[in-house]
Write a protein that holds these residues in place. Structure first.
Motif, short mmCIF file in Angstrom:
data_model
loop_
_atom_site.label_atom_id
_atom_site.label_comp_id
_atom_site.label_asym_id
_atom_site.label_seq_id
_atom_site.Cartn_x
_atom_site.Cartn_y
_atom_site.Cartn_z
N PHE A 1 -6.20 6.24 -1.22
CA PHE A 1 -5.11 6.15 -0.25
C PHE A 1 -5.16 7.30 0.74
O PHE A 1 -4.29 7.40 1.61
N LEU B 1 0.82 -1.20 0.00
CA LEU B 1 0.00 0.00 0.00
C LEU B 1 0.86 1.25 0.00
O LEU B 1 0.47 2.27 -0.59
N PRO C 1 -3.31 -1.17 -5.35
CA PRO C 1 -4.67 -1.11 -4.80
C PRO C 1 -5.26 -2.44 -4.33
O PRO C 1 -6.39 -2.45 -3.84
N VAL D 1 -8.59 -0.87 -3.09
CA VAL D 1 -8.52 0.47 -2.52
C VAL D 1 -9.25 1.47 -3.40
O VAL D 1 -8.99 1.58 -4.60
N ALA E 1 -5.74 3.56 4.15
CA ALA E 1 -6.57 3.72 2.95
C ALA E 1 -8.01 3.41 3.28
O ALA E 1 -8.33 2.94 4.39
N ARG E 2 -8.86 3.65 2.29
CA ARG E 2 -10.23 3.17 2.35
C ARG E 2 -10.49 2.30 1.12
O ARG E 2 -10.10 2.67 0.00
N ALA E 3 -11.12 1.17 1.36
CA ALA E 3 -11.21 0.15 0.32
C ALA E 3 -12.59 -0.50 0.32
O ALA E 3 -13.37 -0.36 1.27
#
Length: 396
Positions: free
Chosen positions: A67, A14, A19, A64, A50-52
């Motif tokens: 980030f 990451l 991703p 992802v 991050a958000r995924a």
């Protein structure tokens, strides 16, 4: 929000802004998440990364979205991502220059699992992962508003959806079916597109620039187009003044589509075109026995290796088809050879082609490395996006 806690050291990918988060990288999921839900991704020490999008049925357990660990994943997020992807194509002049253009290319446009191809005023959309499947309404709405497309057909029926635990989804997501068959003008050649039953999203837009190169090389030459599908390479060769073009495919319906495409282009000399329904490997072996020769051969086979696990078997198939190609070339002839297999990298593909030339007893040189056009970008942090690779080779 649910939290996805990684194992120690697994945050390094990451940091490189890759991703994908695989099952083996995950320590545990804290909280509950349904397929496609947004999760916070945390390093083993609790640092937000991050958000995924969560995908519990896939080996790629999360993809992802951003980030920026504070990013808000909502309708506005998808509007911005779609707008940025379309703007990049517009800035390169692609939207004005071609009827057929890829508008969104998955991870490389910051939208993992989203493919959108424009054919005139029609868009064909593929959603291949749990994340975009959850955000279907937002993605369709953004595409409709930002492009002005009259209609959007969803073609989410690829095999990869099964790995995500998702059922196929097809149908008109925006607007209605056109009143006439869909076709595009590609560099001066009219080609039919079937978004409902055709391959991929209806056509192979990734080969557009390479088909134009075929046209530039074809003047006065005898051309063999293998795995021709609906004849894109063949028609460009005819437009370039080829002396004759023999096109082979094992699919009768594909060849019917190719003949229909030729009929849509009355300026092309149909007498110079021959269509053969046959297994390509078997046909080339027959040509070898008959001592037939060609000046330009196009080898654009289907995906022999969908993953690295299939690479060894696929390598044998690529070796075989390229060996046959080299043996059928006239001195000074050109071989345009491709692989769309993600499990076969460019270095390995070049080694396979080189080995085929040696076994065929031909001296050859690479004139150009070939790839998809600029509407199929490859993010530097996501080399997997470079699935199409090709070589233009000339033999002595």
């Amino acid at each position: 929000m649910p939290e996805l806690l990684l194992k120690p050291g697994k945050e390094r990918s990451l940091f490189r802004r890759h991703p994908w988060i695989f099952e083996g990288s995950i320590e545990r999921l804290v909280g509950r998440a349904r397929p496609g839900d947004t999760v916070d991704v945390l390093a083993a020490d609790g640092r937000p990364l991050a958000r995924a999008a969560w995908s519990p049925r896939s080996q790629i357990r999360a993809r992802v979205w951003s980030f920026d660990a504070q990013a808000i994943i909502d309708d506005a997020f998808f509007r911005r991502r779609v707008d940025a992807a379309v703007a990049r194509r517009r800035a390169m002049g692609l939207l004005a220059a071609q009827d057929g253009v890829r508008l969104i290319h998955g991870e490389s446009d910051g939208l993992p699992g989203v493919i959108a191809d424009r054919y005139g005023d029609t868009i064909c959309l593929q959603l291949t992962a749990a994340g975009p499947d959850k955000w279907r309404k937002a993605i369709v709405g953004a595409l409709a508003r930002l492009t002005g497309a009259a209609r959007i057909y969803e073609r989410s029926d690829s095999d990869v959806r099964g790995l995500e635990g998702l059922a196929p989804v097809t149908g008109w997501a925006h607007g209605e079916a056109p009143g006439a068959p869909l076709s595009i003008d590609e560099n001066g050649v009219r080609l039919g597109v079937d978004v409902i039953d055709g391959h991929k999203t209806g056509f192979y837009l990734d080969q557009r620039d390479n088909r134009l190169l075929t046209r530039e090389l074809a003047a006065g030459r005898s051309v063999l187009n293998c795995f021709c599908y609906t004849g894109g390479f063949s028609l460009q060769a005819l437009a370039g003044g080829a002396g004759r073009v023999l096109s082979i495919d094992s699919s009768g319906p594909a060849l019917a589509g190719a003949r229909a495409n030729l009929a849509m282009n009355p300026g092309l000399d149909a007498a110079r075109a021959e269509w053969l329904e046959a297994d390509v490997f078997e046909a080339l072996r027959v040509f070898r026995k008959e001592e037939r020769r060609f000046d330009l051969i196009v080898l654009d086979p289907p995906k022999f290796a969908p993953s690295a696990a299939h690479a060894e078997r696929a390598a044998r198939a690529y070796k075989d088809i390229n060996l046959l190609g080299f043996r059928l070339l006239n001195p000074g002839g050109y071989l345009m050879t491709y692989s769309c297999s993600g499990g076969i990298g460019l270095e390995l593909f070049q080694k396979i082609v080189a080995g085929a030339a040696v076994d065929a007893g031909r001296d050859a040189r690479i004139l150009r490395r070939l790839a998809a056009g600029p509407d199929h970008p490859v993010a530097l942090h996501f080399p997997e996006g470079e699935y199409l690779k090709g070589l233009l080779v000339q033999v002595d």
